[in-house]
Design a protein around this motif. Structure first.
Motif, mmCIF file in Angstrom:
data_model
loop_
_atom_site.group_PDB
_atom_site.id
_atom_site.type_symbol
_atom_site.label_atom_id
_atom_site.label_comp_id
_atom_site.label_asym_id
_atom_site.label_seq_id
_atom_site.Cartn_x
_atom_site.Cartn_y
_atom_site.Cartn_z
ATOM 1 N N SER A 22 38.755 50.983 47.604
ATOM 2 C CA SER A 22 40.021 51.746 47.646
ATOM 3 C C SER A 22 39.809 53.411 48.376
ATOM 4 O O SER A 22 40.830 53.175 48.533
ATOM 5 N N GLN A 23 38.780 53.412 48.902
ATOM 6 C CA GLN A 23 38.964 54.473 49.814
ATOM 7 C C GLN A 23 39.587 55.917 49.188
ATOM 8 O O GLN A 23 40.379 56.389 49.655
ATOM 9 N N ARG A 24 39.901 55.552 47.856
ATOM 10 C CA ARG A 24 40.217 57.087 46.942
ATOM 11 C C ARG A 24 41.909 56.986 47.564
ATOM 12 O O ARG A 24 42.424 58.202 47.382
ATOM 13 N N VAL A 25 42.579 55.942 48.175
ATOM 14 C CA VAL A 25 43.844 55.669 48.711
ATOM 15 C C VAL A 25 45.162 54.982 47.867
ATOM 16 O O VAL A 25 46.324 55.009 47.654
ATOM 17 N N ALA A 26 44.259 53.828 47.078
ATOM 18 C CA ALA A 26 45.319 53.029 46.315
ATOM 19 C C ALA A 26 45.429 52.835 44.864
ATOM 20 O O ALA A 26 43.350 52.573 44.346
ATOM 21 N N GLY A 27 45.897 51.771 43.964
ATOM 22 C CA GLY A 27 45.303 51.428 42.869
ATOM 23 C C GLY A 27 45.095 50.085 43.001
ATOM 24 O O GLY A 27 45.051 49.577 43.648
ATOM 25 N N ILE A 28 44.911 49.444 41.729
ATOM 26 C CA ILE A 28 45.098 48.575 41.456
ATOM 27 C C ILE A 28 46.130 47.221 41.630
ATOM 28 O O ILE A 28 46.997 48.068 40.055
ATOM 29 N N LEU A 29 46.265 46.679 41.565
ATOM 30 C CA LEU A 29 47.070 45.950 40.925
ATOM 31 C C LEU A 29 46.877 43.989 40.679
ATOM 32 O O LEU A 29 46.433 43.328 41.697
ATOM 33 N N MET A 30 47.013 43.744 38.841
ATOM 34 C CA MET A 30 46.277 42.769 38.752
ATOM 35 C C MET A 30 48.003 41.605 37.809
ATOM 36 O O MET A 30 48.791 41.890 37.432
ATOM 37 N N THR A 31 47.617 40.569 39.346
ATOM 38 C CA THR A 31 49.183 39.740 39.138
ATOM 39 C C THR A 31 48.626 38.710 38.024
ATOM 40 O O THR A 31 47.400 37.700 38.183
ATOM 41 N N ARG A 32 49.042 37.975 36.456
ATOM 42 C CA ARG A 32 49.029 36.981 36.236
ATOM 43 C C ARG A 32 49.694 35.830 36.822
ATOM 44 O O ARG A 32 50.887 35.810 36.300
ATOM 45 N N HIS A 33 49.172 34.793 37.366
ATOM 46 C CA HIS A 33 50.297 33.826 37.752
ATOM 47 C C HIS A 33 50.723 32.793 36.256
ATOM 48 O O HIS A 33 50.975 32.170 36.668
ATOM 49 N N GLU A 34 49.551 32.676 35.897
ATOM 50 C CA GLU A 34 49.115 31.353 34.303
ATOM 51 C C GLU A 34 48.310 31.480 34.119
ATOM 52 O O GLU A 34 47.596 33.253 34.445
ATOM 53 N N PRO A 35 48.738 31.501 33.066
ATOM 54 C CA PRO A 35 47.039 31.697 31.951
ATOM 55 C C PRO A 35 46.068 31.105 32.318
ATOM 56 O O PRO A 35 46.259 29.773 33.269
ATOM 57 N N GLY A 36 44.620 32.434 33.389
ATOM 58 C CA GLY A 36 43.605 32.008 33.451
ATOM 59 C C GLY A 36 43.528 32.432 34.961
ATOM 60 O O GLY A 36 42.598 32.070 35.617
ATOM 61 N N ARG A 37 45.177 32.452 35.563
ATOM 62 C CA ARG A 37 45.044 32.533 36.788
ATOM 63 C C ARG A 37 45.877 33.177 37.536
ATOM 64 O O ARG A 37 46.728 33.972 37.203
ATOM 65 N N TYR A 38 44.593 34.900 37.878
ATOM 66 C CA TYR A 38 44.612 35.679 38.594
ATOM 67 C C TYR A 38 44.369 36.230 39.599
ATOM 68 O O TYR A 38 43.371 35.570 40.202
ATOM 69 N N THR A 39 45.387 37.318 40.342
ATOM 70 C CA THR A 39 44.997 37.832 41.042
ATOM 71 C C THR A 39 44.654 39.336 41.030
ATOM 72 O O THR A 39 45.827 40.171 40.893
ATOM 73 N N LEU A 40 43.775 39.731 41.713
ATOM 74 C CA LEU A 40 43.619 41.314 41.907
ATOM 75 C C LEU A 40 43.365 41.887 43.192
ATOM 76 O O LEU A 40 42.924 41.003 44.234
ATOM 77 N N THR A 41 44.601 42.839 43.867
ATOM 78 C CA THR A 41 44.335 43.459 44.671
ATOM 79 C C THR A 41 44.685 45.218 44.703
ATOM 80 O O THR A 41 45.210 45.717 43.809
ATOM 81 N N LEU A 42 44.398 45.437 45.673
ATOM 82 C CA LEU A 42 44.771 47.177 46.373
ATOM 83 C C LEU A 42 45.937 47.062 46.751
ATOM 84 O O LEU A 42 46.707 46.380 47.397
ATOM 85 N N SER A 43 46.917 48.378 45.816
ATOM 86 C CA SER A 43 48.151 48.522 46.047
ATOM 87 C C SER A 43 48.253 49.507 46.665
ATOM 88 O O SER A 43 48.081 50.835 45.836
#
Length: 57
Positions: A22-43
């Motif tokens: 993350s380089q200390r500049v962004a947090g993490i956004l966890m998105t649940r698209h459906e049960p058992g399917r997620y994405t995690l991104t720096l935001s």
């Protein structure tokens, strides 16, 4: 389908990997698209050190 405890382990591992990059500049956004399917991104919209969750239908 993956066992719920295994999903939690995989999400924790992914979150830990993102925190390292993350380089200390962004947090993490966890998105649940459906049960058992997620994405995690720096935001830029999430403060560093925080993880926010959203559910997309």
């Amino acid at each position: 389908m993956t066992e719920p405890h295994r999903i939690d382990e995989l999400l924790d591992e992914a979150e830990a990997m993102l925190r390292q990059t993350s380089q200390r500049v962004a947090g993490i956004l966890m998105t649940r698209h459906e049960p058992g399917r997620y994405t995690l991104t720096l935001s830029d919209s999430v403060p560093f050190g925080e993880t926010r969750e959203q559910i997309v239908s």
